[in-house]
Design a protein around this motif. Structure first.
Motif, mmCIF file in Angstrom:
data_model
loop_
_atom_site.group_PDB
_atom_site.id
_atom_site.type_symbol
_atom_site.label_atom_id
_atom_site.label_comp_id
_atom_site.label_asym_id
_atom_site.label_seq_id
_atom_site.Cartn_x
_atom_site.Cartn_y
_atom_site.Cartn_z
ATOM 1 N N LYS A 110 0.845 -1.203 0.000
ATOM 2 C CA LYS A 110 0.000 0.000 0.000
ATOM 3 C C LYS A 110 0.881 1.255 0.000
ATOM 4 N N GLU A 113 2.491 1.660 -3.343
ATOM 5 C CA GLU A 113 1.532 2.178 -4.330
ATOM 6 C C GLU A 113 1.271 3.670 -4.108
ATOM 7 N N GLN A 114 1.161 4.067 -2.843
ATOM 8 C CA GLN A 114 0.976 5.489 -2.541
ATOM 9 C C GLN A 114 2.187 6.293 -2.999
ATOM 10 N N ARG A 116 4.276 5.499 -5.383
ATOM 11 C CA ARG A 116 4.247 5.557 -6.840
ATOM 12 C C ARG A 116 3.241 6.592 -7.328
ATOM 13 N N SER A 117 2.072 6.590 -6.685
ATOM 14 C CA SER A 117 1.043 7.560 -7.064
ATOM 15 C C SER A 117 1.524 8.985 -6.811
ATOM 16 N N THR A 118 2.147 9.185 -5.654
ATOM 17 C CA THR A 118 2.668 10.513 -5.319
ATOM 18 C C THR A 118 3.763 10.917 -6.310
ATOM 19 N N GLU A 120 4.089 9.852 -9.358
ATOM 20 C CA GLU A 120 3.450 10.128 -10.654
ATOM 21 C C GLU A 120 2.807 11.515 -10.649
ATOM 22 N N GLN A 121 2.146 11.845 -9.547
ATOM 23 C CA GLN A 121 1.519 13.170 -9.452
ATOM 24 C C GLN A 121 2.579 14.266 -9.474
ATOM 25 N N GLU A 122 3.649 14.044 -8.708
ATOM 26 C CA GLU A 122 4.717 15.039 -8.680
ATOM 27 C C GLU A 122 5.370 15.160 -10.058
ATOM 28 N N LYS A 124 3.877 14.599 -12.950
ATOM 29 C CA LYS A 124 2.941 15.356 -13.819
ATOM 30 C C LYS A 124 2.995 16.840 -13.480
#
Length: 167
Positions: A110, A113-114, A116-118, A120-122, A124
């Motif tokens: 978890k 994944e968080q 990775r998501s962070t 990816e957001q950073e 972008k």
């Protein structure tokens, strides 16, 4: 008569023999009449007491052996219960450990994944900021080049179109 020193040991005096026999028979009669039954009763009582003592000792020995067998049986049962409880405790500990490991793996997954998501957001956000910065720099450069011939909105549209074509 014979001299005293000449009398032998095997000579019999019938008078003495008669009185010894009468005394012995009288003693035997009195013994059987008064003492024989009490002596026999005492001997019988003593024999019974000894028999009872022996029987009690045998019974006590048998009881002690039975108690010993019961104690051994109880000890074996206690050992079996102890082994069972130990095995159950080990199984519970292993299940708890496996559960904790599974939870830790899930938590790590978890968090990964968080992250990775962070990221990816950073990423972008950084790309967007980079585009904006590049477009601003490009507009500034172009506007200096064109010496303010075009307005800023038109320059921004041209640069954004150029950046989209680059992707």
């Amino acid at each position: 008569m014979y001299p005293v020193f000449a009398q032998g040991l095997l000579d019999v005096d019938f008078g003495l023999f008669f009185w010894v026999l009468i005394t012995f028979l009288l003693f035997l009669f009195l013994l059987t009449k008064f003492a024989w039954k009490p002596i026999l009763n005492a001997l019988s009582e003593r024999e019974n007491a000894i028999k009872e003592s022996l029987e009690a000792a045998e019974k006590a020995k048998a009881d002690a052996e039975e108690i010993s067998r019961e104690n051994e049986k109880a000890l074996k049962e206690a050992e079996a219960i102890s082994q069972k409880m130990r095995k159950e405790a080990l199984e519970e500990a292993e299940a708890l450990r496996a559960d904790r490991v599974e939870k830790a793996k899930a938590e790590a997954s978890k968090l990964l994944e968080q992250a990775r998501s962070t990221i990816e957001q950073e990423k972008k956000k950084a790309l967007l900021e980079l585009r904006e910065e590049v477009s601003r720099i490009a507009i500034e450069s172009a506007s200096r080049i064109l010496d303010e011939e075009l307005d800023e909105k038109k320059n921004k549209k041209i640069v954004e179109k150029y950046i989209r074509e680059l992707n």
